[in-house]
Design an enzyme around this catalytic site. Structure first.
Site, mmCIF file in Angstrom:
data_model
loop_
_atom_site.group_PDB
_atom_site.id
_atom_site.type_symbol
_atom_site.label_atom_id
_atom_site.label_comp_id
_atom_site.label_asym_id
_atom_site.label_seq_id
_atom_site.Cartn_x
_atom_site.Cartn_y
_atom_site.Cartn_z
ATOM 1 N N HIS A 1 1.603 -4.466 -1.752
ATOM 2 C CA HIS A 1 1.456 -3.276 -2.594
ATOM 3 C C HIS A 1 1.525 -2.001 -1.765
ATOM 4 O O HIS A 1 1.587 -2.033 -0.536
ATOM 5 C CB HIS A 1 0.119 -3.337 -3.344
ATOM 6 C CG HIS A 1 -1.071 -3.428 -2.432
ATOM 7 N ND1 HIS A 1 -1.709 -2.321 -1.909
ATOM 8 C CD2 HIS A 1 -1.732 -4.509 -1.923
ATOM 9 C CE1 HIS A 1 -2.712 -2.702 -1.136
ATOM 10 N NE2 HIS A 1 -2.752 -4.025 -1.123
ATOM 11 N N CYS B 1 -4.564 -6.076 -0.153
ATOM 12 C CA CYS B 1 -4.122 -7.266 0.578
ATOM 13 C C CYS B 1 -3.141 -6.856 1.675
ATOM 14 O O CYS B 1 -3.544 -6.482 2.759
ATOM 15 C CB CYS B 1 -3.496 -8.275 -0.386
ATOM 16 S SG CYS B 1 -3.174 -9.889 0.356
#
Length: 296
Positions: free
Chosen positions: A255, A271
């Site tokens: 992301h 993450c």
């Protein structure tokens, strides 16, 4: 056409300090990236340029090491030792600075030769893994560009030998790089930040879904924190950034971020993160079912 990068760079860096040399190297790589060469030719020129940079920095380090050895020999004679001690410390400082610059250059093209995608572990050269970089608050836009990052962490095409199928993604969590594998021993490399929860586990995965301006309510967050994240979603300032690739294992995703300066570090949330410009570029180039390999 063969280019003698070693000779060209030696002339360009004559009399330059480590910072100036690093800028010259950066400009040379940028020139290749902006050229109209074929992909294969650009990859070949980048590899030759990288080899020349390594040779030059090795030569400089060797010369400085010889100078330090000469100073030590004189010190043993007890002749005017105080000024020489000061000089020795100055030489040591120059060597340390050169080593840091060389470390950035040396990370441009790690060669991966096995099917399991084995990578080096230069823990002695980095102290960043143990420090969690703080994020900006949700809703605060720290920018979308990677221009604030060191050159090694900026998006670029690099030489990359691997048996992983072209079109796949390789995530090197330890060295903080994500590679989109291309043909002809090359890859598009992005700098990443890695959350603690995503440092371990898994080696093979695939993209299950693609999201634009993803929404996220972290597990265990109190209502106030969750509302702040939701309010920041869908626009600059979102902690998950402009795009997200959801993988086939719970909690695994690639992301964007509203905190570009955290790239290259261990981070507190999410993450695998990229700056927004990079995650948008990656988003356009991959599709659902793209293979993702986590290097160990």
């Amino acid at each position: 056409m063969t280019v003698d990068y070693y000779s060209l760079l030696m002339k360009a860096i004559a009399g330059k300090d480590a910072v100036a040399r690093d800028q010259i190297y950066k400009d040379a790589f940028s020139l290749i990236t902006r050229s109209h060469l074929t992909r294969e030719a650009a990859s070949s020129h980048a590899a030759a340029l990288e080899d020349a940079v390594r040779r030059i920095e090795d030569d400089i380090a060797a010369e400085e090491a010889n100078s330090a050895a000469a100073i030590n020999e004189v010190l043993l004679t007890d002749r005017n030792w105080k000024p020489l001690v000061i000089g020795a410390f100055a030489v040591a400082a120059v060597i340390a600075l050169s080593a840091l610059v060389y470390g950035f250059v040396a990370t441009k093209g790690p060669a991966i030769v096995s099917a399991s995608v084995k990578t080096s572990s230069p823990n002695a050269q980095r102290g960043r893994e143990d420090v969690v970089m703080a994020d900006l608050k949700p809703g605060v836009d720290g920018g979308s560009s990677g221009a604030v990052l060191p050159f090694a962490l900026q998006r670029q095409v690099v030489f990359y030998r691997t048996t992983v199928v072209p079109g796949s993604i390789v995530v090197d969590r330890e060295n903080r790089f994500l590679y989109l594998i291309d043909a002809n021993n090359s890859a598009r490399r992005y700098g990443i930040g890695v959350a603690q929860e995503c440092l371990k586990g898994g080696s093979l995965s695939r993209v299950m879904n693609k999201l634009e301006w993803p929404d996220w309510r972290p597990s265990g967050a109190n209502t106030k924190e969750a509302d702040a994240l939701l309010a920041a979603a869908g626009r600059p300032g979102s902690p998950l950034g402009a795009r997200a690739l959801l993988l086939d294992k719970p909690g695994l995703l690639i992301h964007g971020t509203n905190s570009p300066k955290t790239i290259g570090h261990l981070v507190a949330s999410g993450c695998i993160r990229l700056v927004n410009d990079d995650v948008e570029d990656l988003y356009r180039r991959v599709s659902v079912e793209t293979r993702v390999v986590f290097a160990s």
